[in-house]
Design a protein around this motif. Structure first.
Motif, PDB file in Angstrom:
ATOM      1  N   TYR A  25       0.856  -1.181   0.000  1.00 31.59           N
ATOM      2  CA  TYR A  25       0.000   0.000   0.000  1.00 31.59           C
ATOM      3  C   TYR A  25       0.890   1.228   0.000  1.00 31.59           C
ATOM      4  O   TYR A  25       2.009   1.179   0.515  1.00 31.59           O
ATOM      5  N   ASP A  48      -6.959  -4.648   3.698  1.00 29.34           N
ATOM      6  CA  ASP A  48      -7.206  -3.202   3.720  1.00 29.34           C
ATOM      7  C   ASP A  48      -7.356  -2.707   5.151  1.00 29.34           C
ATOM      8  O   ASP A  48      -6.808  -1.680   5.528  1.00 29.34           O
ATOM      9  N   ALA A  51      -4.083  -2.348   6.810  1.00 31.34           N
ATOM     10  CA  ALA A  51      -3.319  -1.238   6.233  1.00 31.34           C
ATOM     11  C   ALA A  51      -3.836   0.096   6.760  1.00 31.34           C
ATOM     12  O   ALA A  51      -3.053   0.994   7.074  1.00 31.34           O
ATOM     13  N   TRP A  67      -3.556   4.099  -0.765  1.00 27.86           N
ATOM     14  CA  TRP A  67      -3.813   3.511  -2.078  1.00 27.86           C
ATOM     15  C   TRP A  67      -3.250   2.102  -2.154  1.00 27.86           C
ATOM     16  O   TRP A  67      -2.185   1.799  -1.613  1.00 27.86           O
ATOM     17  N   HIS A  68      -3.986   1.236  -2.841  1.00 30.33           N
ATOM     18  CA  HIS A  68      -3.528  -0.114  -3.171  1.00 30.33           C
ATOM     19  C   HIS A  68      -3.567  -0.200  -4.686  1.00 30.33           C
ATOM     20  O   HIS A  68      -4.637  -0.328  -5.276  1.00 30.33           O
TER      21      HIS A  68
END
Length: 80
Positions: A25, A48, A51, A67-68
Motif C-alpha cells: 500500500y 485493507d 493497512a 492507495w492499493h
C-alpha cells in the motif's frame, strides 16, 4: 522499534487475516489543497483493514490517502 510499534504489531498478529500474503500500500500525505505533498510511505499489510490501522498508527497532523495500486482504499483525516 518503539514500544508502541511493537505493541501494534503484536496486536496485528492476532487479527483476522493475519498470515495472508502481504500487499503493498502507499500512504500519501495531502497538503491544505488536497494535493499530494511528497513521496508516499509504503505499508505492507495482508488486508485493507490492517493497512488502514497501520496508517492511523502513524498519527499524522494532516490528511492522508491510502492507495492499493490504482484503488483508493481510504482517506484518513488528521489525528486530533
Amino acid at each position: 522499534m518503539s514500544a508502541c510499534g511493537l505493541a501494534f504489531w503484536r496486536k496485528m498478529a492476532h487479527s483476522p487475516g493475519w498470515g495472508k500474503a502481504l500487499s503493498d500500500y502507499k500512504l500519501y500525505a495531502l497538503d491544505g489543497a488536497g494535493q499530494i505533498a511528497g513521496a508516499p510511505e509504503l505499508i505492507a499489510a495482508p488486508t485493507d483493514r490492517q493497512a488502514i490501522a497501520a496508517a492511523r498508527e502513524l498519527n499524522r497532523r494532516h490528511a492522508m490517502e491510502l492507495w492499493h495500486g490504482v484503488r483508493l482504499v481510504s482517506r484518513i483525516e488528521p489525528a486530533r
